[in-house]
Design a protein around this motif. Structure first.
Motif, short mmCIF file in Angstrom:
data_model
loop_
_atom_site.label_atom_id
_atom_site.label_comp_id
_atom_site.label_asym_id
_atom_site.label_seq_id
_atom_site.Cartn_x
_atom_site.Cartn_y
_atom_site.Cartn_z
N GLN A 201 0.84 -1.19 0.00
CA GLN A 201 0.00 0.00 0.00
C GLN A 201 0.88 1.25 0.00
O GLN A 201 0.55 2.26 -0.63
N LEU A 221 -5.07 7.29 -3.22
CA LEU A 221 -5.90 6.09 -3.13
C LEU A 221 -7.28 6.48 -2.63
O LEU A 221 -7.42 7.43 -1.85
N GLU A 288 -8.03 -4.23 -4.79
CA GLU A 288 -7.50 -2.88 -4.88
C GLU A 288 -7.26 -2.28 -3.49
O GLU A 288 -8.15 -2.29 -2.64
N PHE A 369 -4.30 -1.57 -7.50
CA PHE A 369 -5.00 -0.38 -7.00
C PHE A 369 -5.49 0.46 -8.16
O PHE A 369 -5.14 0.24 -9.31
#
Length: 403
Positions: A201, A221, A288, A369
Protein backbone atom coordinates in the motif's frame (compact mmCIF):
# COMPACT_ATOMS: atom_id res chain seq x y z
CA UNK A 1 8.72 8.64 -29.88
CA UNK A 2 10.42 5.55 -28.56
CA UNK A 3 7.88 2.93 -27.56
CA UNK A 4 7.52 1.87 -23.97
CA UNK A 5 7.94 -1.75 -24.97
CA UNK A 6 11.37 -1.14 -26.43
CA UNK A 7 12.51 0.76 -23.38
CA UNK A 8 11.04 -1.96 -21.22
CA UNK A 9 13.16 -4.50 -23.02
CA UNK A 10 16.28 -2.51 -22.38
CA UNK A 11 15.23 -1.95 -18.79
CA UNK A 12 15.75 -5.63 -18.17
CA UNK A 13 14.20 -7.70 -15.48
CA UNK A 14 16.90 -10.19 -14.65
CA UNK A 15 16.52 -13.41 -12.76
CA UNK A 16 13.87 -16.06 -12.36
CA UNK A 17 10.49 -16.39 -10.75
CA UNK A 18 9.53 -16.90 -7.14
CA UNK A 19 8.04 -20.16 -6.02
CA UNK A 20 4.30 -20.75 -6.22
CA UNK A 21 3.54 -18.31 -9.05
CA UNK A 22 0.47 -19.16 -11.11
CA UNK A 23 2.70 -20.39 -13.90
CA UNK A 24 6.22 -21.42 -12.99
CA UNK A 25 8.07 -19.73 -10.21
CA UNK A 26 11.70 -20.49 -9.61
CA UNK A 27 13.83 -19.18 -6.83
CA UNK A 28 15.86 -16.19 -7.77
CA UNK A 29 18.65 -14.35 -6.14
CA UNK A 30 19.30 -11.98 -9.00
CA UNK A 31 18.39 -8.34 -9.14
CA UNK A 32 16.81 -6.43 -11.92
CA UNK A 33 18.85 -3.89 -13.72
CA UNK A 34 16.97 -0.77 -14.64
CA UNK A 35 17.34 2.18 -16.98
CA UNK A 36 20.99 2.89 -16.85
CA UNK A 37 21.23 5.14 -13.86
CA UNK A 38 23.45 4.89 -10.83
CA UNK A 39 21.81 3.73 -7.66
CA UNK A 40 22.66 2.86 -4.12
CA UNK A 41 20.54 1.74 -1.20
CA UNK A 42 20.45 3.23 2.24
CA UNK A 43 18.61 2.36 5.40
CA UNK A 44 16.68 4.62 7.70
CA UNK A 45 16.06 7.26 5.09
CA UNK A 46 12.76 9.08 5.59
CA UNK A 47 11.45 10.28 2.22
CA UNK A 48 8.37 12.11 3.51
CA UNK A 49 10.03 15.50 3.60
CA UNK A 50 11.19 15.56 0.00
CA UNK A 51 7.91 14.01 -1.15
CA UNK A 52 5.90 16.70 0.62
CA UNK A 53 7.96 19.46 -0.90
CA UNK A 54 7.68 17.91 -4.34
CA UNK A 55 3.89 17.76 -4.18
CA UNK A 56 3.56 21.26 -2.77
CA UNK A 57 5.93 22.60 -5.41
CA UNK A 58 4.01 20.90 -8.19
CA UNK A 59 0.57 22.01 -7.07
CA UNK A 60 1.84 25.55 -6.48
CA UNK A 61 3.09 25.67 -10.04
CA UNK A 62 -0.32 24.66 -11.25
CA UNK A 63 -1.97 27.44 -9.28
CA UNK A 64 0.55 30.00 -10.47
CA UNK A 65 0.70 28.98 -14.10
CA UNK A 66 -2.85 28.02 -14.93
CA UNK A 67 -1.94 27.97 -18.58
CA UNK A 68 -0.51 24.49 -18.10
CA UNK A 69 -3.95 23.16 -18.94
CA UNK A 70 -6.33 24.38 -21.58
CA UNK A 71 -9.44 26.12 -20.41
CA UNK A 72 -11.62 23.50 -22.07
CA UNK A 73 -9.98 20.53 -20.36
CA UNK A 74 -12.84 18.72 -18.51
CA UNK A 75 -10.33 17.84 -15.85
CA UNK A 76 -10.25 21.49 -14.85
CA UNK A 77 -13.83 21.48 -13.53
CA UNK A 78 -14.27 23.59 -10.43
CA UNK A 79 -17.82 22.53 -9.52
CA UNK A 80 -19.58 19.19 -9.30
CA UNK A 81 -21.98 20.26 -12.04
CA UNK A 82 -19.06 20.76 -14.43
CA UNK A 83 -17.36 17.42 -13.70
CA UNK A 84 -17.00 15.20 -16.76
CA UNK A 85 -14.89 12.26 -17.80
CA UNK A 86 -11.39 13.26 -18.82
CA UNK A 87 -8.24 11.61 -20.09
CA UNK A 88 -5.08 12.17 -18.10
CA UNK A 89 -2.01 12.07 -20.28
CA UNK A 90 1.49 11.55 -18.95
CA UNK A 91 3.74 14.06 -20.65
CA UNK A 92 6.71 12.69 -22.65
CA UNK A 93 5.06 9.28 -22.92
CA UNK A 94 2.29 7.58 -24.86
CA UNK A 95 0.54 6.59 -21.64
CA UNK A 96 -2.84 7.96 -20.60
CA UNK A 97 -5.82 6.83 -18.54
CA UNK A 98 -9.43 7.86 -18.06
CA UNK A 99 -10.95 9.43 -14.97
CA UNK A 100 -14.74 9.31 -14.55
CA UNK A 101 -16.78 11.65 -12.31
CA UNK A 102 -18.33 10.18 -9.16
CA UNK A 103 -21.11 12.40 -7.79
CA UNK A 104 -21.17 13.38 -4.13
CA UNK A 105 -23.89 11.83 -2.02
CA UNK A 106 -24.95 9.42 0.70
CA UNK A 107 -25.11 5.64 0.69
CA UNK A 108 -25.57 2.72 3.05
CA UNK A 109 -22.16 1.12 3.62
CA UNK A 110 -21.79 -2.57 4.43
CA UNK A 111 -24.03 -5.54 3.68
CA UNK A 112 -27.40 -6.64 5.09
CA UNK A 113 -27.40 -9.65 7.40
CA UNK A 114 -29.22 -11.79 4.87
CA UNK A 115 -26.73 -11.31 2.02
CA UNK A 116 -25.21 -14.59 0.80
CA UNK A 117 -21.57 -14.91 1.79
CA UNK A 118 -21.71 -11.99 4.20
CA UNK A 119 -18.98 -11.71 6.84
CA UNK A 120 -19.39 -10.12 10.26
CA UNK A 121 -16.93 -7.35 9.42
CA UNK A 122 -19.37 -5.98 6.81
CA UNK A 123 -21.76 -4.69 9.46
CA UNK A 124 -23.57 -3.01 10.89
CA UNK A 125 -24.68 -1.09 7.86
CA UNK A 126 -24.36 2.65 8.35
CA UNK A 127 -24.90 5.83 6.37
CA UNK A 128 -21.91 7.57 4.79
CA UNK A 129 -21.73 10.97 3.12
CA UNK A 130 -19.01 11.73 0.56
CA UNK A 131 -17.88 14.66 -1.54
CA UNK A 132 -17.57 14.32 -5.34
CA UNK A 133 -14.41 12.92 -6.86
CA UNK A 134 -13.06 11.40 -10.03
CA UNK A 135 -11.97 7.77 -10.11
CA UNK A 136 -9.79 5.87 -12.54
CA UNK A 137 -12.06 3.95 -14.92
CA UNK A 138 -9.68 0.99 -14.61
CA UNK A 139 -7.01 -0.34 -12.29
CA UNK A 140 -3.54 1.18 -12.66
CA UNK A 141 -1.63 -0.77 -15.29
CA UNK A 142 2.01 -1.76 -15.52
CA UNK A 143 2.33 0.76 -18.38
CA UNK A 144 1.44 3.52 -15.91
CA UNK A 145 3.07 2.13 -12.76
CA UNK A 146 6.52 1.50 -14.22
CA UNK A 147 6.82 5.08 -15.44
CA UNK A 148 7.51 5.71 -11.77
CA UNK A 149 8.68 2.43 -10.26
CA UNK A 150 11.61 1.88 -12.63
CA UNK A 151 11.93 5.54 -13.71
CA UNK A 152 10.70 4.70 -17.20
CA UNK A 153 9.26 8.17 -17.78
CA UNK A 154 12.63 9.67 -17.01
CA UNK A 155 14.36 7.24 -19.35
CA UNK A 156 11.93 8.09 -22.16
CA UNK A 157 12.49 11.79 -21.54
CA UNK A 158 16.24 11.47 -21.53
CA UNK A 159 16.29 9.23 -24.60
CA UNK A 160 14.08 11.57 -26.61
CA UNK A 161 15.82 14.71 -25.43
CA UNK A 162 12.55 16.11 -24.07
CA UNK A 163 12.58 19.17 -21.86
CA UNK A 164 12.68 18.64 -18.11
CA UNK A 165 10.13 21.16 -16.93
CA UNK A 166 9.07 22.15 -13.42
CA UNK A 167 6.62 19.26 -13.12
CA UNK A 168 9.26 16.75 -14.21
CA UNK A 169 11.70 18.16 -11.67
CA UNK A 170 9.06 17.78 -8.96
CA UNK A 171 8.27 14.23 -10.05
CA UNK A 172 11.95 13.29 -10.17
CA UNK A 173 12.20 14.23 -6.50
CA UNK A 174 9.72 11.52 -5.48
CA UNK A 175 11.39 8.43 -4.09
CA UNK A 176 11.16 5.17 -6.02
CA UNK A 177 11.39 1.57 -4.89
CA UNK A 178 14.49 -0.50 -4.74
CA UNK A 179 14.83 -2.63 -7.82
CA UNK A 180 12.53 -5.67 -7.90
CA UNK A 181 14.50 -8.88 -7.61
CA UNK A 182 12.23 -10.69 -10.02
CA UNK A 183 9.52 -10.01 -12.59
CA UNK A 184 6.65 -8.89 -10.38
CA UNK A 185 4.07 -9.75 -13.07
CA UNK A 186 5.05 -13.42 -12.67
CA UNK A 187 4.65 -13.89 -16.42
CA UNK A 188 0.95 -12.99 -16.41
CA UNK A 189 1.50 -10.13 -18.86
CA UNK A 190 2.68 -6.50 -18.71
CA UNK A 191 2.56 -4.41 -21.88
CA UNK A 192 -0.74 -3.22 -23.27
CA UNK A 193 -2.99 -2.83 -20.25
CA UNK A 194 -2.41 -5.49 -17.61
CA UNK A 195 -2.97 -4.41 -14.00
CA UNK A 196 0.09 -3.72 -11.86
CA UNK A 197 0.30 -6.04 -8.84
CA UNK A 198 2.49 -7.05 -5.89
CA UNK A 199 3.07 -3.54 -4.57
CA UNK A 200 2.59 -2.58 -0.92
CA UNK A 201 0.00 0.00 0.00
CA UNK A 202 2.94 2.32 0.73
CA UNK A 203 4.22 1.85 -2.83
CA UNK A 204 0.76 2.53 -4.27
CA UNK A 205 0.50 5.75 -2.25
CA UNK A 206 3.97 6.86 -3.30
CA UNK A 207 3.04 6.27 -6.94
CA UNK A 208 0.06 8.60 -6.37
CA UNK A 209 2.45 11.26 -5.10
CA UNK A 210 4.64 10.87 -8.17
CA UNK A 211 1.55 11.09 -10.40
CA UNK A 212 0.42 14.24 -8.58
CA UNK A 213 3.80 15.86 -9.03
CA UNK A 214 4.04 14.81 -12.67
CA UNK A 215 0.57 16.05 -13.64
CA UNK A 216 0.05 18.94 -11.22
CA UNK A 217 -3.26 17.36 -10.13
CA UNK A 218 -3.78 15.76 -6.74
CA UNK A 219 -4.25 11.98 -6.93
CA UNK A 220 -4.48 9.49 -4.07
CA UNK A 221 -5.90 6.09 -3.13
CA UNK A 222 -9.64 5.98 -2.43
CA UNK A 223 -10.85 5.51 1.11
CA UNK A 224 -12.69 2.27 1.81
CA UNK A 225 -15.98 4.19 1.85
CA UNK A 226 -15.23 5.93 -1.46
CA UNK A 227 -14.35 2.60 -3.04
CA UNK A 228 -17.59 0.88 -1.97
CA UNK A 229 -19.68 3.92 -2.90
CA UNK A 230 -18.15 4.00 -6.38
CA UNK A 231 -18.48 0.23 -6.79
CA UNK A 232 -22.15 0.23 -5.86
CA UNK A 233 -22.91 3.16 -8.19
CA UNK A 234 -26.24 3.73 -6.50
CA UNK A 235 -27.16 0.06 -6.06
CA UNK A 236 -27.87 -1.77 -2.81
CA UNK A 237 -27.43 -5.33 -4.08
CA UNK A 238 -24.54 -7.75 -3.51
CA UNK A 239 -22.96 -6.75 -6.84
CA UNK A 240 -23.43 -3.56 -8.83
CA UNK A 241 -25.45 -5.53 -11.39
CA UNK A 242 -27.74 -7.29 -8.88
CA UNK A 243 -27.70 -10.29 -6.55
CA UNK A 244 -27.33 -13.09 -9.10
CA UNK A 245 -23.71 -14.26 -9.01
CA UNK A 246 -24.28 -16.34 -12.14
CA UNK A 247 -23.97 -13.06 -14.08
CA UNK A 248 -20.60 -12.19 -12.56
CA UNK A 249 -18.65 -13.49 -15.55
CA UNK A 250 -20.05 -10.66 -17.67
CA UNK A 251 -18.48 -8.08 -15.34
CA UNK A 252 -15.49 -9.71 -13.71
CA UNK A 253 -12.48 -11.98 -13.97
CA UNK A 254 -12.60 -14.38 -11.04
CA UNK A 255 -11.68 -17.97 -10.31
CA UNK A 256 -14.41 -19.39 -12.52
CA UNK A 257 -13.31 -17.68 -15.74
CA UNK A 258 -9.76 -16.34 -15.32
CA UNK A 259 -7.86 -19.39 -16.65
CA UNK A 260 -5.94 -18.96 -19.89
CA UNK A 261 -4.18 -21.96 -21.43
CA UNK A 262 -4.95 -23.91 -18.29
CA UNK A 263 -3.50 -21.36 -15.85
CA UNK A 264 -5.52 -18.85 -13.82
CA UNK A 265 -4.25 -15.27 -14.19
CA UNK A 266 -5.23 -11.62 -14.26
CA UNK A 267 -6.39 -10.05 -17.52
CA UNK A 268 -6.10 -6.73 -19.33
CA UNK A 269 -8.18 -4.04 -17.68
CA UNK A 270 -11.49 -2.84 -19.12
CA UNK A 271 -12.45 -5.99 -21.02
CA UNK A 272 -15.64 -6.72 -19.08
CA UNK A 273 -18.81 -4.65 -18.69
CA UNK A 274 -18.49 -1.50 -16.54
CA UNK A 275 -20.78 -0.52 -13.69
CA UNK A 276 -23.39 2.23 -14.02
CA UNK A 277 -20.78 4.97 -13.43
CA UNK A 278 -18.34 3.71 -16.05
CA UNK A 279 -15.92 1.86 -13.76
CA UNK A 280 -14.43 -1.41 -15.01
CA UNK A 281 -13.24 -4.39 -12.97
CA UNK A 282 -14.60 -3.18 -9.64
CA UNK A 283 -15.49 -6.84 -9.16
CA UNK A 284 -12.58 -9.21 -9.73
CA UNK A 285 -9.38 -9.05 -11.79
CA UNK A 286 -7.20 -7.67 -8.96
CA UNK A 287 -8.14 -6.58 -5.46
CA UNK A 288 -7.50 -2.88 -4.88
CA UNK A 289 -5.71 -1.11 -2.05
CA UNK A 290 -7.65 1.58 -0.22
CA UNK A 291 -6.49 4.08 2.40
CA UNK A 292 -7.85 2.35 5.49
CA UNK A 293 -6.49 0.21 8.26
CA UNK A 294 -8.50 -2.98 8.65
CA UNK A 295 -10.56 -3.15 11.83
CA UNK A 296 -13.22 -5.86 11.80
CA UNK A 297 -15.54 -3.86 14.06
CA UNK A 298 -14.87 -0.41 12.57
CA UNK A 299 -18.42 -0.01 11.23
CA UNK A 300 -19.83 -0.43 14.74
CA UNK A 301 -18.38 2.95 15.76
CA UNK A 302 -20.99 4.87 13.77
CA UNK A 303 -24.65 5.60 14.37
CA UNK A 304 -26.58 3.62 11.74
CA UNK A 305 -29.05 6.41 10.91
CA UNK A 306 -26.71 9.40 11.08
CA UNK A 307 -24.54 9.87 8.00
CA UNK A 308 -20.84 10.01 8.85
CA UNK A 309 -18.75 12.25 6.63
CA UNK A 310 -15.62 10.79 5.05
CA UNK A 311 -15.01 7.86 7.45
CA UNK A 312 -11.42 6.68 7.43
CA UNK A 313 -9.70 4.15 9.71
CA UNK A 314 -6.24 5.66 10.14
CA UNK A 315 -3.26 3.34 9.78
CA UNK A 316 0.23 3.60 11.26
CA UNK A 317 1.32 -0.04 11.37
CA UNK A 318 1.96 -2.00 8.19
CA UNK A 319 -0.70 -4.64 8.93
CA UNK A 320 -3.55 -5.11 8.51
CA UNK A 321 -4.73 -2.77 5.77
CA UNK A 322 -7.74 -3.10 3.48
CA UNK A 323 -8.04 -4.22 -0.14
CA UNK A 324 -11.37 -4.45 -1.95
CA UNK A 325 -13.04 -6.06 -4.93
CA UNK A 326 -12.04 -9.72 -5.03
CA UNK A 327 -9.56 -11.06 -7.56
CA UNK A 328 -8.84 -13.45 -10.42
CA UNK A 329 -7.98 -16.31 -8.05
CA UNK A 330 -10.96 -15.95 -5.70
CA UNK A 331 -14.60 -16.92 -5.75
CA UNK A 332 -17.68 -14.84 -6.50
CA UNK A 333 -18.51 -14.07 -2.88
CA UNK A 334 -15.15 -12.34 -2.40
CA UNK A 335 -16.03 -9.95 -5.24
CA UNK A 336 -19.19 -8.59 -3.59
CA UNK A 337 -19.43 -4.80 -3.20
CA UNK A 338 -19.18 -4.99 0.61
CA UNK A 339 -16.54 -7.73 0.92
CA UNK A 340 -13.35 -6.70 2.78
CA UNK A 341 -9.86 -8.18 2.57
CA UNK A 342 -7.23 -7.64 5.28
CA UNK A 343 -3.51 -7.76 4.48
CA UNK A 344 -1.08 -9.79 6.61
CA UNK A 345 2.64 -10.66 6.66
CA UNK A 346 2.09 -13.76 4.51
CA UNK A 347 1.56 -11.42 1.58
CA UNK A 348 5.35 -11.10 1.34
CA UNK A 349 6.64 -14.17 3.15
CA UNK A 350 8.94 -15.11 0.26
CA UNK A 351 10.65 -11.74 0.21
CA UNK A 352 14.30 -12.77 0.73
CA UNK A 353 15.34 -9.39 2.11
CA UNK A 354 15.85 -8.69 5.81
CA UNK A 355 14.08 -6.53 6.79
CA UNK A 356 11.43 -7.24 4.20
CA UNK A 357 10.79 -4.67 1.52
CA UNK A 358 8.55 -1.66 2.12
CA UNK A 359 7.65 -1.74 -1.59
CA UNK A 360 6.75 -5.27 -2.68
CA UNK A 361 4.14 -7.84 -1.66
CA UNK A 362 5.93 -10.79 -3.24
CA UNK A 363 3.14 -13.26 -2.52
CA UNK A 364 0.13 -11.02 -3.20
CA UNK A 365 -0.26 -11.65 -6.90
CA UNK A 366 -3.87 -10.57 -6.61
CA UNK A 367 -3.48 -7.02 -5.25
CA UNK A 368 -3.29 -3.77 -7.25
CA UNK A 369 -5.00 -0.38 -7.00
CA UNK A 370 -6.73 2.47 -8.78
CA UNK A 371 -6.52 6.21 -8.16
CA UNK A 372 -9.05 8.89 -7.26
CA UNK A 373 -8.88 12.65 -7.52
CA UNK A 374 -11.12 14.67 -5.18
CA UNK A 375 -12.84 17.70 -6.68
CA UNK A 376 -11.72 19.64 -3.62
CA UNK A 377 -8.00 19.30 -3.20
CA UNK A 378 -7.27 18.73 0.51
CA UNK A 379 -5.02 21.10 2.38
CA UNK A 380 -1.53 20.06 3.39
CA UNK A 381 -2.76 19.81 6.98
CA UNK A 382 -5.64 17.52 5.98
CA UNK A 383 -3.32 15.27 4.03
CA UNK A 384 -0.98 15.02 6.99
CA UNK A 385 -3.64 14.48 9.65
CA UNK A 386 -5.51 11.89 7.59
CA UNK A 387 -2.33 10.12 6.36
CA UNK A 388 -3.58 10.53 2.80
CA UNK A 389 -0.06 10.65 1.40
CA UNK A 390 2.58 7.97 1.75
CA UNK A 391 3.99 7.50 5.24
CA UNK A 392 6.40 4.67 5.90
CA UNK A 393 4.61 2.26 8.30
CA UNK A 394 5.94 1.82 11.81
CA UNK A 395 8.60 -0.83 12.11
CA UNK A 396 9.46 -0.78 8.42
CA UNK A 397 12.91 0.26 7.26
CA UNK A 398 12.62 1.48 3.70
CA UNK A 399 15.52 0.81 1.43
CA UNK A 400 15.40 3.80 -0.82
CA UNK A 401 16.98 3.99 -4.22
CA UNK A 402 18.74 7.27 -4.83
CA UNK A 403 20.34 8.46 -8.02
Amino acid sequence: MLSISSIMNSASHAGGILQNSPSQRQTNEGRCSSVGVRRSSIDNFNPSRCVKHAIVFSVSLLATFGILFGQDDPGDAKTEADMKEYTQTIRNTEVNFKMVPIPGGEFLMGSPEGEEGRNEDEGPQHKVKLEPFWMGSTEVTWDEFELWSIRLERALRDFGGAETGPLEKAADAITKPTNPYTDMSFEMGKDGGYPAICMTQHAAKTYCEWLSAKTGRYYRLPTEAEWEYACRAGTTTAYHFGDDSSQLGEYAWYEENSAEKGSAKYHKVGKKKPNQWGLYDMHGNVAEWVQDKYEPDFYGKFKPNEAVKFPLCLADDEYPRVARGGAWDRGALHARSAARLASDPEWKQQDPQNPKSAWYMTDALWVGFRVVRPLRTPSEEERKNLRLDAVVPKGVKPRITIE
